[in-house]
Design a protein around this motif. Sequence first.
Motif, mmCIF file in Angstrom:
data_model
loop_
_atom_site.group_PDB
_atom_site.id
_atom_site.type_symbol
_atom_site.label_atom_id
_atom_site.label_comp_id
_atom_site.label_asym_id
_atom_site.label_seq_id
_atom_site.Cartn_x
_atom_site.Cartn_y
_atom_site.Cartn_z
ATOM 1 N N VAL A 1 6.542 4.217 0.162
ATOM 2 C CA VAL A 1 6.442 4.175 -1.299
ATOM 3 C C VAL A 1 5.285 5.032 -1.803
ATOM 4 O O VAL A 1 4.328 5.319 -1.089
ATOM 5 N N HIS A 2 5.424 5.411 -3.075
ATOM 6 C CA HIS A 2 4.382 6.176 -3.755
ATOM 7 C C HIS A 2 3.816 5.354 -4.892
ATOM 8 O O HIS A 2 4.455 4.413 -5.376
ATOM 9 N N ILE A 3 2.654 5.750 -5.354
ATOM 10 C CA ILE A 3 2.041 5.080 -6.496
ATOM 11 C C ILE A 3 3.016 5.056 -7.671
ATOM 12 O O ILE A 3 3.121 4.066 -8.405
ATOM 13 N N SER A 4 3.760 6.136 -7.830
ATOM 14 C CA SER A 4 4.683 6.262 -8.962
ATOM 15 C C SER A 4 5.868 5.297 -8.888
ATOM 16 O O SER A 4 6.624 5.185 -9.855
ATOM 17 N N PHE B 1 0.836 -1.195 0.000
ATOM 18 C CA PHE B 1 0.000 0.000 0.000
ATOM 19 C C PHE B 1 0.875 1.250 0.000
ATOM 20 O O PHE B 1 1.993 1.260 0.528
ATOM 21 N N GLU B 2 0.303 2.295 -0.562
ATOM 22 C CA GLU B 2 0.994 3.581 -0.616
ATOM 23 C C GLU B 2 1.384 4.027 0.789
ATOM 24 O O GLU B 2 0.632 3.835 1.738
ATOM 25 N N ARG C 1 8.299 -7.338 -9.516
ATOM 26 C CA ARG C 1 7.276 -6.365 -9.869
ATOM 27 C C ARG C 1 6.738 -5.746 -8.588
ATOM 28 O O ARG C 1 6.139 -6.432 -7.763
ATOM 29 N N LEU C 2 6.967 -4.456 -8.404
ATOM 30 C CA LEU C 2 6.438 -3.730 -7.253
ATOM 31 C C LEU C 2 5.147 -3.059 -7.676
ATOM 32 O O LEU C 2 5.133 -2.256 -8.614
ATOM 33 N N ALA C 3 4.061 -3.424 -6.994
ATOM 34 C CA ALA C 3 2.761 -2.839 -7.297
ATOM 35 C C ALA C 3 2.303 -2.061 -6.070
ATOM 36 O O ALA C 3 2.057 -2.655 -5.018
ATOM 37 N N VAL C 4 2.224 -0.758 -6.200
ATOM 38 C CA VAL C 4 1.809 0.097 -5.086
ATOM 39 C C VAL C 4 0.341 0.444 -5.257
ATOM 40 O O VAL C 4 -0.072 0.991 -6.280
ATOM 41 N N HIS C 5 -0.447 0.134 -4.220
ATOM 42 C CA HIS C 5 -1.890 0.354 -4.262
ATOM 43 C C HIS C 5 -2.284 1.524 -3.369
ATOM 44 O O HIS C 5 -1.671 1.737 -2.331
ATOM 45 N N PRO C 6 -3.308 2.262 -3.794
ATOM 46 C CA PRO C 6 -3.756 3.411 -2.970
ATOM 47 C C PRO C 6 -4.462 2.947 -1.695
ATOM 48 O O PRO C 6 -4.906 1.823 -1.583
#
Lengths: 115, 116
Positions: free
Chosen positions: A81-84, A14-15, A110-115
């Motif tokens: 972390v940020h969404i970007s 998560f963000e 693969r890094l997936a950042v979720h809001p």
Amino acid sequence: AQSVTQLDSQVPVFEEAPVELRCNYSSSVSVYLFWYVQYPNQGLQLLLKYLSGSTLVKGINGFEAEFNKSQTSFHLRKPSVHISDTAEYFCAVILFSGGYNKLIFGAGTRLAVHP
Amino acid sequence: DTAVSQTPKYLVTQMGNDKSIKCEQNLGHDTMYWYKQDSKKFLKIMFSYNNKELIINETVPNRFSPKSPDKAHLNLHINSLELGDSAVYFCASSQGGAGARKGEAFFGQGTRLTVV
């Protein structure tokens, strides 16, 4: 044996949470270590590198990595972390072979950042 | 000013055709590379040239022929394209081949090759 192993193929987070992307290298290769980032549909960009000196390396975009010789690891971290930051991250080592160096990559995380 | 530039960015072609991908770097580096990235994002080195001399040739089919007319250019020619050649091809450059272990590599934006 693999020269460099990335232990996680995907890391969801998560963000604003901290993240660690793990990388282990073979003790038979050099200890010149790199982390690259690949944003969607783009080329690779160097985040940071360890060549010698301080084992804690700071890179761009708030990332840092710690070289641990006893554990043959070079894990990448970011405290928030940020969404970007959503992207593919590659750990790489220099393999010295036949008088020349080769930059060998891990399989990527693969890094997936979720809001 | 782009450091490592590849053309074209996208390439769609039929099986059996011959195609070329061009790469140029303006960093003054003496070593250039071609990498192949498959659909699972795995990056594998194909070739490396140092001062126009081929120094690394991984187990790549001989349908792939790199050519380096000068230190700033490394082109990749592929004959008789096959479906399995579909991938993203990255050109890269660094300073230092022989004996130089610190060569950070700079990458182009990639060429997405699709063989139909």
